[in-house]
Structure formats: C-alpha cells, structure tokens
Design a protein around this motif. Structure first.
Motif, PDB file in Angstrom:
ATOM      1  N   LEU A  36       0.852  -1.180   0.000  1.00 19.19           N
ATOM      2  CA  LEU A  36       0.000   0.000   0.000  1.00 19.19           C
ATOM      3  C   LEU A  36       0.890   1.233   0.000  1.00 19.19           C
ATOM      4  CD1 LEU A  36      -2.754   1.438   0.301  1.00 19.19           C
ATOM      5  CD2 LEU A  36      -2.501   1.157   2.779  1.00 19.19           C
ATOM      6  N   ILE A  37       0.660   2.125  -0.943  1.00 22.48           N
ATOM      7  CA  ILE A  37       1.419   3.372  -1.044  1.00 22.48           C
ATOM      8  C   ILE A  37       0.520   4.497  -0.542  1.00 22.48           C
ATOM      9  CG2 ILE A  37       2.688   4.929  -2.564  1.00 22.48           C
ATOM     10  CD1 ILE A  37       3.839   2.097  -2.637  1.00 22.48           C
ATOM     11  N   ILE A  38       0.974   5.223   0.486  1.00 21.04           N
ATOM     12  CA  ILE A  38       0.194   6.325   1.053  1.00 21.04           C
ATOM     13  C   ILE A  38       0.927   7.630   0.786  1.00 21.04           C
ATOM     14  CG2 ILE A  38      -0.762   7.346   3.144  1.00 21.04           C
ATOM     15  CD1 ILE A  38      -0.999   4.497   4.273  1.00 21.04           C
ATOM     16  N   VAL A  92      -3.760  10.535   2.339  1.00 21.41           N
ATOM     17  CA  VAL A  92      -3.757  10.226   3.760  1.00 21.41           C
ATOM     18  C   VAL A  92      -5.155  10.045   4.343  1.00 21.41           C
ATOM     19  CG1 VAL A  92      -3.103  11.088   6.041  1.00 21.41           C
ATOM     20  CG2 VAL A  92      -1.515  11.285   4.136  1.00 21.41           C
ATOM     21  N   ALA A  93      -6.059  10.972   4.110  1.00 19.02           N
ATOM     22  CA  ALA A  93      -7.405  10.873   4.695  1.00 19.02           C
ATOM     23  C   ALA A  93      -8.100   9.596   4.245  1.00 19.02           C
ATOM     24  CB  ALA A  93      -8.239  12.088   4.325  1.00 19.02           C
ATOM     25  N   SER A  94      -7.987   9.279   2.988  1.00 16.15           N
ATOM     26  CA  SER A  94      -8.595   8.069   2.450  1.00 16.15           C
ATOM     27  C   SER A  94      -7.897   6.823   2.993  1.00 16.15           C
ATOM     28  CB  SER A  94      -8.535   8.095   0.923  1.00 16.15           C
ATOM     29  OG  SER A  94      -9.064   6.929   0.378  1.00 16.15           O
ATOM     30  N   ALA A  95      -6.585   6.884   3.136  1.00 17.00           N
ATOM     31  CA  ALA A  95      -5.821   5.744   3.642  1.00 17.00           C
ATOM     32  C   ALA A  95      -6.229   5.406   5.066  1.00 17.00           C
ATOM     33  CB  ALA A  95      -4.325   6.047   3.583  1.00 17.00           C
ATOM     34  N   MET A  96      -6.400   6.409   5.915  1.00 16.57           N
ATOM     35  CA  MET A  96      -6.788   6.160   7.298  1.00 16.57           C
ATOM     36  C   MET A  96      -8.143   5.458   7.345  1.00 16.57           C
ATOM     37  SD  MET A  96      -5.272   9.672   8.943  1.00 16.57           S
ATOM     38  CE  MET A  96      -5.548   9.361  10.663  1.00 16.57           C
ATOM     39  N   VAL A 148       6.827  10.656   3.760  1.00 15.70           N
ATOM     40  CA  VAL A 148       7.316  11.270   4.987  1.00 15.70           C
ATOM     41  C   VAL A 148       6.795  12.689   5.183  1.00 15.70           C
ATOM     42  CG1 VAL A 148       9.458  12.236   4.078  1.00 15.70           C
ATOM     43  CG2 VAL A 148       9.387  11.408   6.434  1.00 15.70           C
ATOM     44  N   THR A 149       6.206  13.285   4.161  1.00 15.97           N
ATOM     45  CA  THR A 149       5.727  14.665   4.275  1.00 15.97           C
ATOM     46  C   THR A 149       4.296  14.767   4.810  1.00 15.97           C
ATOM     47  OG1 THR A 149       4.912  14.768   1.992  1.00 15.97           O
ATOM     48  CG2 THR A 149       7.217  15.397   2.371  1.00 15.97           C
ATOM     49  N   ILE A 150       3.674  13.648   5.210  1.00 14.73           N
ATOM     50  CA  ILE A 150       2.320  13.732   5.757  1.00 14.73           C
ATOM     51  C   ILE A 150       2.356  14.454   7.101  1.00 14.73           C
ATOM     52  CG2 ILE A 150       1.584  11.644   4.553  1.00 14.73           C
ATOM     53  CD1 ILE A 150       1.680  10.194   7.292  1.00 14.73           C
ATOM     54  N   SER A 151       1.195  14.832   7.594  1.00 12.70           N
ATOM     55  CA  SER A 151       1.143  15.573   8.860  1.00 12.70           C
ATOM     56  C   SER A 151       1.634  14.710  10.020  1.00 12.70           C
ATOM     57  CB  SER A 151      -0.287  16.029   9.146  1.00 12.70           C
ATOM     58  OG  SER A 151      -1.092  14.927   9.532  1.00 12.70           O
ATOM     59  N   ASP A 152       2.134  15.366  11.051  1.00 17.03           N
ATOM     60  CA  ASP A 152       2.621  14.654  12.235  1.00 17.03           C
ATOM     61  C   ASP A 152       1.514  13.820  12.870  1.00 17.03           C
ATOM     62  OD1 ASP A 152       5.078  15.815  11.842  1.00 17.03           O
ATOM     63  OD2 ASP A 152       4.824  17.332  13.403  1.00 17.03           O
ATOM     64  N   TRP A 208      -0.595   8.434  14.060  1.00 16.52           N
ATOM     65  CA  TRP A 208      -1.724   7.510  14.035  1.00 16.52           C
ATOM     66  C   TRP A 208      -1.369   6.253  13.234  1.00 16.52           C
ATOM     67  CZ3 TRP A 208      -4.737   5.047  10.456  1.00 16.52           C
ATOM     68  CH2 TRP A 208      -5.901   4.445  10.923  1.00 16.52           C
ATOM     69  N   MET A 209      -0.810   6.443  12.030  1.00 18.71           N
ATOM     70  CA  MET A 209      -0.461   5.299  11.180  1.00 18.71           C
ATOM     71  C   MET A 209       0.628   4.450  11.819  1.00 18.71           C
ATOM     72  SD  MET A 209      -0.588   6.603   7.302  1.00 18.71           S
ATOM     73  CE  MET A 209      -1.871   7.723   6.829  1.00 18.71           C
ATOM     74  N   ASN A 210       1.607   5.112  12.397  1.00 22.54           N
ATOM     75  CA  ASN A 210       2.685   4.406  13.071  1.00 22.54           C
ATOM     76  C   ASN A 210       2.118   3.466  14.133  1.00 22.54           C
ATOM     77  OD1 ASN A 210       5.666   4.247  13.427  1.00 22.54           O
ATOM     78  ND2 ASN A 210       5.152   4.940  15.479  1.00 22.54           N
ATOM     79  N   GLU A 211       1.266   3.982  14.985  1.00 21.55           N
ATOM     80  CA  GLU A 211       0.675   3.170  16.054  1.00 21.55           C
ATOM     81  C   GLU A 211      -0.214   2.070  15.486  1.00 21.55           C
ATOM     82  OE1 GLU A 211      -2.339   3.642  19.833  1.00 21.55           O
ATOM     83  OE2 GLU A 211      -1.180   5.372  19.200  1.00 21.55           O
ATOM     84  N   TRP A 212      -1.056   2.400  14.514  1.00 22.82           N
ATOM     85  CA  TRP A 212      -1.993   1.448  13.939  1.00 22.82           C
ATOM     86  C   TRP A 212      -1.254   0.279  13.290  1.00 22.82           C
ATOM     87  CZ3 TRP A 212      -3.710  -1.135   9.703  1.00 22.82           C
ATOM     88  CH2 TRP A 212      -5.026  -1.584   9.714  1.00 22.82           C
ATOM     89  N   LEU A 213      -0.220   0.581  12.506  1.00 20.54           N
ATOM     90  CA  LEU A 213       0.522  -0.460  11.803  1.00 20.54           C
ATOM     91  C   LEU A 213       1.387  -1.282  12.759  1.00 20.54           C
ATOM     92  CD1 LEU A 213       1.427   1.690   8.699  1.00 20.54           C
ATOM     93  CD2 LEU A 213      -0.118  -0.297   8.709  1.00 20.54           C
ATOM     94  N   GLU A 214       2.040  -0.642  13.711  1.00 22.04           N
ATOM     95  CA  GLU A 214       2.854  -1.381  14.680  1.00 22.04           C
ATOM     96  C   GLU A 214       2.009  -2.344  15.491  1.00 22.04           C
ATOM     97  OE1 GLU A 214       5.092   1.297  17.142  1.00 22.04           O
ATOM     98  OE2 GLU A 214       6.767   1.308  15.739  1.00 22.04           O
ATOM     99  N   THR A 215       0.848  -1.904  15.934  1.00 20.87           N
ATOM    100  CA  THR A 215      -0.043  -2.750  16.719  1.00 20.87           C
ATOM    101  C   THR A 215      -0.422  -4.010  15.950  1.00 20.87           C
ATOM    102  OG1 THR A 215      -0.933  -0.837  17.876  1.00 20.87           O
ATOM    103  CG2 THR A 215      -2.280  -2.815  17.897  1.00 20.87           C
TER     104      THR A 215
END
Length: 123
Positions: free
Chosen positions: A13-15, A42-46, A62-66, A71-78
């Motif tokens: 998946l490319i975001i 990003v909005a659609s990916a979430m 890497v240029t998406i909002s902090d 959110w993605m970092n936590e969601w994917l790591e979990t």
C-alpha cells in the motif's frame, strides 16, 4: 519459475499524494513482482486501513502531517504490518532515509526493509 525477489506476490500500500510514486518507481516495484495499491491520499488511507484493506506492507510519504504519521505508526505497529516512511523521487529535500525512486539501490533498500531478514522494519 520462482522469483528471487522477496516482494514477489506481496501487496504494498502506497500512502501519499499522486506525485509521490513516480512512474519509474512503480515500474521498478512491479519488475520485482510486487503488487501495488495506491497511491492513496492520507485521509482516504486512514479510512481504508480501518475498513480492512488487505496488504502486506506500507510505504508512507514522509511529508504527511505529524498527527497522521503518529496515528499510522501506532496502527501499523499494533498489527505488526511492516512499513517505512520515505520521500519521493521528486522530493527537494535530500535528508537520509528511504527514497521511493526508480533507482535499483533505492528499491532494493525499500524491499529489504519491508520483507528482508527475519524481522521486518516497523518505522
């Protein structure tokens, strides 16, 4: 004939915005038999992530909002989904990290981080 690429048959998946994945990078990933979804904004990916979109790994601009990045970092790591943050081929910044380009060395670094070795890369 069996593929030598560890990305063969894997859905990535490319975001990021439309220009994030260049045609050269797309062709380089497909040449290694990766299946691509996106780029998805990003909005659609979430939304799609929480709806059960099926994929094996994620490459995030890497240029998406902090906020979205955290959110993605936590969601994917979990969920133990391998992912990396990268900047696109046309990026004006030349900081370190992963580059999503058509260059063989860049693509091999991305694939190695996502699918290589015993432990995939998370972050």
């Amino acid at each position: 004939m069996k593929s030598l690429s560890s990305a063969a048959g894997k859905t990535i998946l490319i975001i990021g915005e439309a220009g994030f994945l260049s045609d050269r990078a797309r062709k380089a990933l497909i040449a290694r038999q990766a299946l691509l979804t996106g780029p998805v904004v990003v909005a659609s990916a979430m939304e799609r992530l929480t709806e059960g979109l099926v994929f094996d790994a994620v490459i995030i601009d890497v240029t998406i909002s902090d906020e979205a990045m955290l959110w993605m970092n936590e969601w994917l790591e979990t969920r133990r989904v391998p992912f990396i943050f990268a900047h696109g081929e046309q990026s004006e910044t030349s900081f370190g990290g992963f580059v999503l380009s058509g260059r063989g060395s860049d693509i091999e670094a991305v694939i190695g981080a996502l699918f290589g070795g015993d432990s995939p890369y998370y972050h």
